[in-house]
Each structure stands twice: as C-alpha cells, then as structure tokens.
Motif scaffolding. Structure first.
Motif, PDB file in Angstrom:
ATOM      1  N   SER A   1       0.810  -1.210   0.000  1.00  0.00           N
ATOM      2  CA  SER A   1       0.000   0.000   0.000  1.00  0.00           C
ATOM      3  C   SER A   1       0.846   1.265   0.000  1.00  0.00           C
ATOM      4  O   SER A   1       2.013   1.248   0.408  1.00  0.00           O
ATOM      5  CB  SER A   1      -0.934   0.006   1.217  1.00  0.00           C
ATOM      6  OG  SER A   1      -1.831  -1.073   1.153  1.00  0.00           O
TER       7      SER A   1
ATOM      8  N   LYS B   1      -3.736  -0.736  -1.453  1.00  0.00           N
ATOM      9  CA  LYS B   1      -4.469   0.528  -1.455  1.00  0.00           C
ATOM     10  C   LYS B   1      -3.497   1.702  -1.617  1.00  0.00           C
ATOM     11  O   LYS B   1      -2.306   1.607  -1.314  1.00  0.00           O
ATOM     12  CB  LYS B   1      -5.265   0.685  -0.162  1.00  0.00           C
ATOM     13  CG  LYS B   1      -4.407   0.771   1.098  1.00  0.00           C
ATOM     14  CD  LYS B   1      -5.275   0.881   2.341  1.00  0.00           C
ATOM     15  CE  LYS B   1      -4.407   0.956   3.596  1.00  0.00           C
ATOM     16  NZ  LYS B   1      -5.235   1.044   4.831  1.00  0.00           N
TER      17      LYS B   1
ATOM     18  N   ASP C   1      -7.717  -5.636  -0.626  1.00  0.00           N
ATOM     19  CA  ASP C   1      -7.898  -4.189  -0.462  1.00  0.00           C
ATOM     20  C   ASP C   1      -7.237  -3.475  -1.631  1.00  0.00           C
ATOM     21  O   ASP C   1      -6.010  -3.436  -1.748  1.00  0.00           O
ATOM     22  CB  ASP C   1      -7.292  -3.723   0.859  1.00  0.00           C
ATOM     23  CG  ASP C   1      -7.612  -2.258   1.167  1.00  0.00           C
ATOM     24  OD1 ASP C   1      -8.115  -1.555   0.275  1.00  0.00           O
ATOM     25  OD2 ASP C   1      -7.357  -1.828   2.307  1.00  0.00           O
TER      26      ASP C   1
ATOM     27  N   SER D   1      -8.434  -0.262  -2.464  1.00  0.00           N
ATOM     28  CA  SER D   1      -9.003   1.076  -2.323  1.00  0.00           C
ATOM     29  C   SER D   1      -7.993   2.159  -2.688  1.00  0.00           C
ATOM     30  O   SER D   1      -6.785   1.941  -2.677  1.00  0.00           O
ATOM     31  CB  SER D   1      -9.504   1.296  -0.891  1.00  0.00           C
ATOM     32  OG  SER D   1      -8.453   1.146   0.041  1.00  0.00           O
TER      33      SER D   1
END
Length: 215
Positions: free
Chosen positions: A58, A81, A102, A104
């Motif tokens: 991320s 993310k 994830d 996002s």
C-alpha cells in the motif's frame, strides 16, 4: 539465496523506489510488507514466492500488478491501497485462497477479474472509478464485507442478490438511481450504507432484510 530461510520481510516506511529481482529467490517467504515507499513496479520474480500468504504494498506509486500474480496460489491477504493502479491482471482470479483484498484508493475502473476469488470474505474497492458491478460477483459466496464507497456506480445489478453471506455493504457516494428487488435475498445483511446517491425510492422488498441493523 543467503536468506533462503526468511519467512517475514518488512521494509515499510522507507524511500525505496524499486524492489530487486532477487526477492523472488526468498523461497520460504510467507509475509512481505513494503507499504509506504516510492515503489513504482513490483518485479515479476515475486510470482516465484510459492509460499507467500500475505502481501502488503500500500501507499506506493504502483501503476500495475505483475501479470502472473495468480501464481501466488497460497496468498490469503493482498493489500495495495493508495497507488495509481488502473486495472487488475486476469490471473488474479487464480488466487483461490485469497480471503482479503484491499484495492481502495486507486483508479481502477472495472472488477471483472475477481469472479474466481471463491474464498474472498472482504473486498475493499473504495475510492476508485468502478462504474458497474461485475457479473462474476455472484460467484463470491463467501463474501462478508463489500466496500464500494466513492466510485462511479450507476446501477446495482442482480448478481449482488446471490451474496447470501454478505453482512456489510457500503456503497455510498455513487450515482445509483434504483435498488433492485434482489436485495431481499441478502438475508445476512447487517450494515448497509447507501447515502449520497440518486435514489428516489426503496422497493417493498427492503422489508425482508430481517437482520439489518443500520441503514
């Protein structure tokens, strides 16, 4: 490789701009964390890590994922993310043990390749550019949490009505006009957020959501 016994590797919160190809030689690696760096590409060699179960990438500058990421068949957690990824590789559908995904805060426009993720329990695609839900969503019978806030979704298709295990659905800040009757099939749904859309009416079938606690 001199680090052939390494099982966990954490290089988060640094200023790395790339990862060495040699990372693919860490044959016993189970958990790899490289979040909060400046990484713009993940080397294809990472797909050689056959024992990898958790991958956290991320808050970097990734534009894409390795095309063969589906080779990581033991992967259970995948988090990337906060990057600038536009699309998912088709092979991601081969991650049959993936439980948490994830993606996002990227710029992903469609989710058509997730239909094979049969073990998935949590999917977070908040803050992307998704315009519609894929038909393959109906295959995700283990899905418990689905987060789709702040996308470009106009319509909720019938596939969502087959998610019998779904307990949490956040789909606020989209462009949804109507709620399909199939919502009545979401018998396990507890938390639902539909705020900041263009909805004009709720179907009578909403009254069948007996487990719903928050709307």
């Amino acid at each position: 490789c001199a680090l052939s016994s390494l099982e966990r590797f954490d290089c988060c919160n640094n200023k790395l701009s790339c990862l060495p190809d040699e990372i693919g030689a860490l044959e016993n690696l189970k958990e790899f964390r490289c979040s909060k760096n400046l990484i713009n590409e993940i080397p294809d060699s990472i797909c050689n890590l056959k024992h990898l179960e958790e991958l956290y990438c991320s808050c970097n500058e990734l534009r894409c994922l390795p095309e063969d990421i589906g080779a990581l068949t033991k992967l259970e957690i995948l988090q990337f993310k906060g990057n600038i990824i536009k699309e998912l590789p088709d092979s991601i559908s081969n991650l049959i043990h993936l439980g948490y995904l994830d993606l996002s805060n990227n710029i992903i426009s469609e989710l058509s390749s997730i239909g094979g993720l049969l073990s998935l329990t949590t999917l977070n695609s908040t803050n992307n550019c998704v315009s519609s839900l894929p038909d393959g969503l109906s295959n995700l019978s283990s899905l418990i949490e689905l987060y789709l806030n702040n996308n470009e979704i106009i319509e909720i298709n019938e596939s969502i009505g087959r998610l019998s295990s779904l307990q949490t659905l956040y789909i606020a800040d989209n462009k949804i006009n109507t709620i399909p009757d199939c919502f009545s099939n979401l018998s396990s749904l507890i938390l639902l957020n539909l705020s900041s859309n263009n909805i004009t009416t709720f179907p009578p079938s909403f009254g069948h959501l007996s487990s719903l606690r928050s709307l």
